[in-house]
Design a protein around this motif. Sequence first.
Motif, PDB file in Angstrom:
ATOM      1  N   TYR A  60       0.860  -1.173   0.000  1.00  0.00           N
ATOM      2  CA  TYR A  60       0.000   0.000   0.000  1.00  0.00           C
ATOM      3  C   TYR A  60       0.903   1.232   0.000  1.00  0.00           C
ATOM      4  O   TYR A  60       1.790   1.345   0.847  1.00  0.00           O
ATOM      5  N   VAL A  61       0.652   2.150  -0.933  1.00  0.00           N
ATOM      6  CA  VAL A  61       1.363   3.421  -0.974  1.00  0.00           C
ATOM      7  C   VAL A  61       0.308   4.519  -0.934  1.00  0.00           C
ATOM      8  O   VAL A  61      -0.518   4.622  -1.853  1.00  0.00           O
ATOM      9  N   VAL A  62       0.303   5.312   0.123  1.00  0.00           N
ATOM     10  CA  VAL A  62      -0.660   6.406   0.229  1.00  0.00           C
ATOM     11  C   VAL A  62      -0.133   7.576  -0.612  1.00  0.00           C
ATOM     12  O   VAL A  62       0.943   8.093  -0.358  1.00  0.00           O
ATOM     13  N   LEU A  63      -0.894   7.945  -1.624  1.00  0.00           N
ATOM     14  CA  LEU A  63      -0.508   9.058  -2.493  1.00  0.00           C
ATOM     15  C   LEU A  63      -1.024  10.382  -1.968  1.00  0.00           C
ATOM     16  O   LEU A  63      -0.424  11.427  -2.212  1.00  0.00           O
ATOM     17  N   THR A  68      -5.614   4.553   7.889  1.00  0.00           N
ATOM     18  CA  THR A  68      -5.357   3.779   9.096  1.00  0.00           C
ATOM     19  C   THR A  68      -5.339   2.309   8.705  1.00  0.00           C
ATOM     20  O   THR A  68      -6.322   1.790   8.181  1.00  0.00           O
ATOM     21  N   ILE A  69      -4.196   1.653   8.934  1.00  0.00           N
ATOM     22  CA  ILE A  69      -4.038   0.235   8.635  1.00  0.00           C
ATOM     23  C   ILE A  69      -4.047  -0.522   9.951  1.00  0.00           C
ATOM     24  O   ILE A  69      -3.280  -0.204  10.868  1.00  0.00           O
ATOM     25  N   LEU A  70      -4.931  -1.501  10.067  1.00  0.00           N
ATOM     26  CA  LEU A  70      -5.039  -2.309  11.277  1.00  0.00           C
ATOM     27  C   LEU A  70      -4.531  -3.712  10.964  1.00  0.00           C
ATOM     28  O   LEU A  70      -4.915  -4.312   9.959  1.00  0.00           O
ATOM     29  N   LEU A  85       2.770   9.493   0.831  1.00  0.00           N
ATOM     30  CA  LEU A  85       3.978   8.797   0.387  1.00  0.00           C
ATOM     31  C   LEU A  85       4.528   7.789   1.388  1.00  0.00           C
ATOM     32  O   LEU A  85       5.600   7.222   1.179  1.00  0.00           O
ATOM     33  N   ASP A  86       3.781   7.502   2.463  1.00  0.00           N
ATOM     34  CA  ASP A  86       4.121   6.386   3.342  1.00  0.00           C
ATOM     35  C   ASP A  86       3.636   5.099   2.690  1.00  0.00           C
ATOM     36  O   ASP A  86       2.667   5.109   1.904  1.00  0.00           O
ATOM     37  N   VAL A 106      -8.742   9.483   0.722  1.00  0.00           N
ATOM     38  CA  VAL A 106      -7.421   8.848   0.718  1.00  0.00           C
ATOM     39  C   VAL A 106      -7.218   8.222  -0.660  1.00  0.00           C
ATOM     40  O   VAL A 106      -8.060   7.458  -1.130  1.00  0.00           O
ATOM     41  N   THR A 107      -6.118   8.579  -1.302  1.00  0.00           N
ATOM     42  CA  THR A 107      -5.761   7.991  -2.592  1.00  0.00           C
ATOM     43  C   THR A 107      -4.603   7.038  -2.342  1.00  0.00           C
ATOM     44  O   THR A 107      -3.573   7.438  -1.789  1.00  0.00           O
ATOM     45  N   MET A 108      -4.788   5.766  -2.722  1.00  0.00           N
ATOM     46  CA  MET A 108      -3.796   4.746  -2.411  1.00  0.00           C
ATOM     47  C   MET A 108      -3.473   3.903  -3.637  1.00  0.00           C
ATOM     48  O   MET A 108      -4.384   3.454  -4.339  1.00  0.00           O
ATOM     49  N   LEU A 109      -2.187   3.701  -3.889  1.00  0.00           N
ATOM     50  CA  LEU A 109      -1.722   2.759  -4.898  1.00  0.00           C
ATOM     51  C   LEU A 109      -1.642   1.409  -4.211  1.00  0.00           C
ATOM     52  O   LEU A 109      -1.062   1.291  -3.123  1.00  0.00           O
ATOM     53  N   VAL A 110      -2.249   0.379  -4.815  1.00  0.00           N
ATOM     54  CA  VAL A 110      -2.284  -0.953  -4.234  1.00  0.00           C
ATOM     55  C   VAL A 110      -1.647  -1.932  -5.209  1.00  0.00           C
ATOM     56  O   VAL A 110      -2.110  -2.065  -6.350  1.00  0.00           O
ATOM     57  N   ILE A 111      -0.595  -2.587  -4.769  1.00  0.00           N
ATOM     58  CA  ILE A 111       0.121  -3.555  -5.599  1.00  0.00           C
ATOM     59  C   ILE A 111      -0.044  -4.922  -4.932  1.00  0.00           C
ATOM     60  O   ILE A 111       0.250  -5.071  -3.739  1.00  0.00           O
ATOM     61  N   VAL A 112      -0.532  -5.908  -5.686  1.00  0.00           N
ATOM     62  CA  VAL A 112      -0.844  -7.219  -5.137  1.00  0.00           C
ATOM     63  C   VAL A 112      -0.147  -8.295  -5.953  1.00  0.00           C
ATOM     64  O   VAL A 112      -0.288  -8.324  -7.186  1.00  0.00           O
TER      65      VAL A 112
END
Length: 115
Positions: A60-63, A68-70, A85-86, A106-112
Motif C-alpha cells: 500500500y502506498v498512500v498518495l 489507518t491500517i489495522l 507517500l508512506d 485517501v488515494t492509495m496505490l495498491v500492488i498485489v
Amino acid sequence: MQVTKIKDAKPYEAKLHWDVSALRLQGLEASKLESFSCSLSYFLPGGGCNWSSSPNEKVYVVLDGQATILTKEGDKEITTELGKLDSCVIGYNEERSVENRTNQVVTMLVIVSNS
C-alpha cells in the motif's frame, strides 16, 4: 510496453470494501502483467475494508490523505497511520483492515502479488 492511461483505467468492485472506488491500472484484466497487479483506490471519508487476509503479498502506498491500517500480532491489534507517500507491506495471509478515519479522500496505490 503496455500502457494504461488513467482515462482508460477500468473501475472494479473490491470485495469487502465500502465507500471505495478502485481502478485497475495494470495486471489481471488491465494488461498481460503476470506477477502482480496494480490499482488505484479512492477511500471516501469513513470508507475502508473489512478484516480479511489473502494468500497474496500487498503493498500500500498512500498518495494523498491519511489511511489507518489495522493488523494483528497474536491477539493484539496494531494500528498504523500512513500519510502521504508512506507505504507498508502486508504479508502472505496477514489479516488486515483499512480505514479512512478522516474527512478527506485517501488515494492509495495498491500492488498485489499474483502468487
